[in-house]
Motif scaffolding. Structure first.
Motif, PDB file in Angstrom:
ATOM      1  N   GLU A  98       0.843  -1.189   0.000  1.00 13.68           N
ATOM      2  CA  GLU A  98       0.000   0.000   0.000  1.00 13.68           C
ATOM      3  C   GLU A  98       0.878   1.239   0.000  1.00 13.68           C
ATOM      4  OE1 GLU A  98      -3.155   1.967   3.093  1.00 13.68           O
ATOM      5  OE2 GLU A  98      -3.279  -0.213   2.779  1.00 13.68           O
ATOM      6  N   GLY A  99       0.644   2.132  -0.971  1.00  8.28           N
ATOM      7  CA  GLY A  99       1.412   3.375  -1.039  1.00  8.28           C
ATOM      8  C   GLY A  99       1.712   3.785  -2.464  1.00  8.28           C
ATOM      9  N   GLU A 100       1.908   5.085  -2.688  1.00 11.39           N
ATOM     10  CA  GLU A 100       2.245   5.626  -4.003  1.00 11.39           C
ATOM     11  C   GLU A 100       3.742   5.474  -4.246  1.00 11.39           C
ATOM     12  OE1 GLU A 100       0.922   9.570  -4.923  1.00 11.39           O
ATOM     13  OE2 GLU A 100      -0.882   9.327  -3.692  1.00 11.39           O
ATOM     14  N   MET A 101       4.087   4.721  -5.265  1.00 11.15           N
ATOM     15  CA  MET A 101       5.498   4.461  -5.527  1.00 11.15           C
ATOM     16  C   MET A 101       6.244   5.723  -5.939  1.00 11.15           C
ATOM     17  SD  MET A 101       5.795   1.371  -4.719  1.00 11.15           S
ATOM     18  CE  MET A 101       7.473   1.112  -5.256  1.00 11.15           C
ATOM     19  N   GLY A 102       5.511   6.710  -6.469  1.00 12.08           N
ATOM     20  CA  GLY A 102       6.154   7.942  -6.877  1.00 12.08           C
ATOM     21  C   GLY A 102       6.711   8.752  -5.722  1.00 12.08           C
ATOM     22  N   LYS A 103       6.343   8.424  -4.498  1.00 16.11           N
ATOM     23  CA  LYS A 103       6.869   9.130  -3.334  1.00 16.11           C
ATOM     24  C   LYS A 103       8.292   8.688  -2.989  1.00 16.11           C
ATOM     25  CE  LYS A 103       3.193  11.565  -2.074  1.00 16.11           C
ATOM     26  NZ  LYS A 103       3.190  13.031  -1.875  1.00 16.11           N
ATOM     27  N   ALA A 104       8.702   7.538  -3.532  1.00 23.08           N
ATOM     28  CA  ALA A 104      10.043   7.005  -3.248  1.00 23.08           C
ATOM     29  C   ALA A 104      10.950   7.212  -4.445  1.00 23.08           C
ATOM     30  CB  ALA A 104       9.962   5.527  -2.899  1.00 23.08           C
ATOM     31  N   ALA A 105      12.231   7.435  -4.174  1.00 20.29           N
ATOM     32  CA  ALA A 105      13.196   7.633  -5.265  1.00 20.29           C
ATOM     33  C   ALA A 105      14.560   7.137  -4.810  1.00 20.29           C
ATOM     34  CB  ALA A 105      13.260   9.111  -5.642  1.00 20.29           C
ATOM     35  N   PRO A 106      15.403   6.686  -5.749  1.00 20.91           N
ATOM     36  CA  PRO A 106      16.754   6.254  -5.389  1.00 20.91           C
ATOM     37  C   PRO A 106      17.522   7.351  -4.666  1.00 20.91           C
ATOM     38  CG  PRO A 106      16.234   5.595  -7.626  1.00 20.91           C
ATOM     39  CD  PRO A 106      15.127   6.495  -7.192  1.00 20.91           C
ATOM     40  N   GLY A 107      18.258   6.956  -3.653  1.00 18.52           N
ATOM     41  CA  GLY A 107      19.046   7.889  -2.876  1.00 18.52           C
ATOM     42  C   GLY A 107      18.331   8.428  -1.657  1.00 18.52           C
ATOM     43  N   MET A 108      17.016   8.262  -1.593  1.00 25.18           N
ATOM     44  CA  MET A 108      16.273   8.759  -0.430  1.00 25.18           C
ATOM     45  C   MET A 108      16.496   7.860   0.774  1.00 25.18           C
ATOM     46  SD  MET A 108      12.540   9.861  -1.974  1.00 25.18           S
ATOM     47  CE  MET A 108      11.962  10.469  -0.383  1.00 25.18           C
ATOM     48  N   ALA A 109      16.413   8.456   1.953  1.00 24.22           N
ATOM     49  CA  ALA A 109      16.437   7.662   3.182  1.00 24.22           C
ATOM     50  C   ALA A 109      15.060   7.039   3.387  1.00 24.22           C
ATOM     51  CB  ALA A 109      16.795   8.537   4.368  1.00 24.22           C
ATOM     52  N   LEU A 110      15.058   5.796   3.794  1.00 20.68           N
ATOM     53  CA  LEU A 110      13.813   5.095   4.086  1.00 20.68           C
ATOM     54  C   LEU A 110      13.891   4.589   5.517  1.00 20.68           C
ATOM     55  CD1 LEU A 110      11.667   2.847   1.929  1.00 20.68           C
ATOM     56  CD2 LEU A 110      12.525   1.869   4.051  1.00 20.68           C
ATOM     57  N   TYR A 111      12.865   4.896   6.289  1.00 26.30           N
ATOM     58  CA  TYR A 111      12.817   4.495   7.692  1.00 26.30           C
ATOM     59  C   TYR A 111      11.867   3.310   7.812  1.00 26.30           C
ATOM     60  CZ  TYR A 111      15.115   8.939   8.210  1.00 26.30           C
ATOM     61  OH  TYR A 111      16.008   9.975   8.097  1.00 26.30           O
ATOM     62  N   LEU A 112      12.323   2.248   8.462  1.00 29.28           N
ATOM     63  CA  LEU A 112      11.623   0.970   8.419  1.00 29.28           C
ATOM     64  C   LEU A 112      11.359   0.437   9.818  1.00 29.28           C
ATOM     65  CD1 LEU A 112      10.641  -1.274   6.450  1.00 29.28           C
ATOM     66  CD2 LEU A 112      12.927  -2.284   6.639  1.00 29.28           C
ATOM     67  N   GLU A 166      17.119   2.876   9.620  1.00 27.87           N
ATOM     68  CA  GLU A 166      17.289   3.869   8.559  1.00 27.87           C
ATOM     69  C   GLU A 166      18.172   3.261   7.486  1.00 27.87           C
ATOM     70  OE1 GLU A 166      19.105   8.349   7.704  1.00 27.87           O
ATOM     71  OE2 GLU A 166      18.896   7.623   9.762  1.00 27.87           O
ATOM     72  N   VAL A 167      17.626   3.149   6.264  1.00 32.64           N
ATOM     73  CA  VAL A 167      18.371   2.595   5.126  1.00 32.64           C
ATOM     74  C   VAL A 167      18.236   3.554   3.937  1.00 32.64           C
ATOM     75  CG1 VAL A 167      18.112   0.190   5.855  1.00 32.64           C
ATOM     76  CG2 VAL A 167      16.360   1.240   4.427  1.00 32.64           C
ATOM     77  N   LYS A 168      18.960   3.245   2.884  1.00 33.00           N
ATOM     78  CA  LYS A 168      18.877   4.053   1.664  1.00 33.00           C
ATOM     79  C   LYS A 168      18.153   3.260   0.577  1.00 33.00           C
ATOM     80  CE  LYS A 168      21.341   7.817   2.626  1.00 33.00           C
ATOM     81  NZ  LYS A 168      20.832   9.199   2.475  1.00 33.00           N
ATOM     82  N   ILE A 169      17.455   3.978  -0.280  1.00 29.02           N
ATOM     83  CA  ILE A 169      16.780   3.349  -1.410  1.00 29.02           C
ATOM     84  C   ILE A 169      17.763   3.286  -2.574  1.00 29.02           C
ATOM     85  CG2 ILE A 169      14.905   3.567  -3.091  1.00 29.02           C
ATOM     86  CD1 ILE A 169      13.280   4.992  -0.960  1.00 29.02           C
ATOM     87  N   ALA A 170      17.987   2.060  -3.078  1.00 28.39           N
ATOM     88  CA  ALA A 170      18.902   1.885  -4.211  1.00 28.39           C
ATOM     89  C   ALA A 170      18.165   1.991  -5.539  1.00 28.39           C
ATOM     90  CB  ALA A 170      19.601   0.532  -4.112  1.00 28.39           C
TER      91      ALA A 170
END
Length: 431
Positions: free
Chosen positions: A58-72, A84-88
């Motif tokens: 569930e979620g809009e994929m356009g909100k994520a982009a390579p290089g962004m920090a992702l909190y899990l 805290e990881v990075k989106i590749a």
């Protein structure tokens, strides 16, 4: 009202206080250590550890982009949570987000991937969120997470304590290791879980899985809609069922089991007592049972049935049961069926049917029997010891047979009947 400017250092310093915190939109606040608040939330459906790929449920994929920090947020026993990881990489078509590194989770932890929550910065979000304490994460709109290792991912969700999770919209989780997963769900205490819509779990180790269900006490389970389980390890597993007491089970729709180690499998039936079971047969629909068994020897002391079973002439056609319920009231007692007996004083004899159905007297003076609280259909018994001429029966009473003389040294037994407003009396024995 205009949007806040995240680049404004004056505004920013009031939104984040502590060590290692992250606020992911302008209206989010974080106080304490390693807390995460706000942003855009993703619900994870699966994780491929070999490929380091999150499948987004569930979620809009356009909100994520390579290089962004992702909190899990993974699971309660993950010591590095929230991570805290990075989106590749992002694959919009496949709904996949590839991480830049391994998570190094155990096999058991990986099994929880369908419950993971992820978030990224979203400066367009205006809804507030607050995370305070230590390792808390509040990603839902208007969510609040406080304490240690708490998650508030639902809209208006509130999580407070240690390892609590408020996942449902407008849910409330407080205590230790509690989880409120349903809309408007409430989980309080220790290790409680409320997953149904408007469900409530209270106490220790309780589970409310059905919509509008209630589980309270210790180890109770209410897993169906409108089910109620109370006490110690009681289970209500069918709709509108009630289980209360200790180790009781209600496993049929509308069933009730109250007591110790009792089970009701009959639809709309009820059982109370200890060590007994009401089976789910046709004739037990709507039945009432009183259990009075022992360990290893279950038994029903009283069984009231409103139906009998008759063979269905359409059986064995598809969907047709072999037996059907037919109205036929029955009352079964295992053992003695005795009226309450009282001993009357020697100088009066009031036969009060609200207190007893059998009276004993040794008259010390002349007495006249007086009826109290009798009605049409009542019957009672008088046992007279050494009555002689001291018991004077009312003249309005009608004798069945001739009126006897009472023993001066012995016992006489009489039965009294009321028919409409008339009283009849009969001698049963004299010795």
């Amino acid at each position: 009202m205009g949007k806040l400017n995240i680049a404004d250092p004056v505004r920013s310093e009031y939104r984040l206080t502590g060590i290692g915190c992250a606020v992911l939109n302008n209206a989010a606040f974080a106080v304490g250590t390693r807390n995460i608040a706000g942003g855009y939330q993703f619900k994870v459906g699966a994780f491929d550890a070999l490929r380091r790929v999150l499948t987004i449920a569930e979620g809009e994929m356009g909100k994520a982009a390579p290089g962004m920090a992702l909190y899990l947020w993974t699971c309660a026993d993950d010591d590095d949570c929230p991570r805290e990881v990075k989106i590749a990489a992002v694959d919009v078509e496949k709904q996949e987000i590839t991480l830049d590194r391994d998570l190094n989770l155990t096999a058991e932890q990986l099994k929880t991937a369908a419950d993971w929550i992820a978030a990224v910065v979203d400066l367009s979000r205006e809804a507030s969120a607050i995370a305070a304490g230590d390792l808390c994460m509040a990603t839902g709109d208007y969510a609040f997470a406080s304490g240690s290792l708490t998650l508030a991912s639902g809209l208006g969700a509130h999580a407070e304590g240690i390892l609590t999770e408020a996942r449902g919209n407008m849910s409330f989780a407080v205590g230790n290791m509690t989880r409120a997963g349903g809309l408007g769900a409430v989980a309080t205490g220790t290790n409680t879980r409320a997953d149904g819509m408007f469900s409530t779990a209270i106490g220790a180790g309780t589970t409310a899985g059905g919509d509008a269900s209630l589980a309270a006490g210790s180890g109770t389970e209410a897993t169906a809609d409108n089910a109620v389980a109370l006490g110690f390890r009681s289970k209500a597993t069918a709709r509108n069922s009630v289980a209360a007491g200790s180790l009781s089970e209600a496993v049929a729709d509308g069933a009730a089991a109250i007591g110790y180690r009792v089970k009701c499998a009959a639809k709309f039936g009820a059982i109370i007592g200890r060590y007994g079971e009401l089976p789910g047969t046709v004739e037990n629909i709507g039945a009432l049972a009183i259990a009075a068994g022992e360990q290893g020897a279950e038994r029903l002391a009283v069984l009231i049935r409103p139906y009998k079973a008759i063979r269905n002439p359409l059986y064995p056609q598809d969907g047709e049961p072999e037996f059907l319920p037919d109205p036929d009231f029955s009352f079964t007692v295992a053992g003695y069926f005795l009226p309450e007996t009282v001993t009357a004083p020697g100088n009066s004899l009031v036969l009060d049917h609200s207190r007893a159905g059998r009276w004993k007297i040794t008259p010390s003076a002349s007495v006249i029997p007086v009826l109290k609280n009798w009605r049409d259909g009542d019957r009672g018994e008088i046992v007279i010891y050494n009555g002689g001429s001291r018991v004077l029966f009312p003249s309005a009473w009608r004798w069945i047979g001739s009126q006897p003389s009472l023993k001066s040294a012995g016992v006489d037994v009489f039965t009294i009947y009321q028919v409409d407003d008339k009283i009849f009396i009969k001698q049963e024995m004299s010795a």
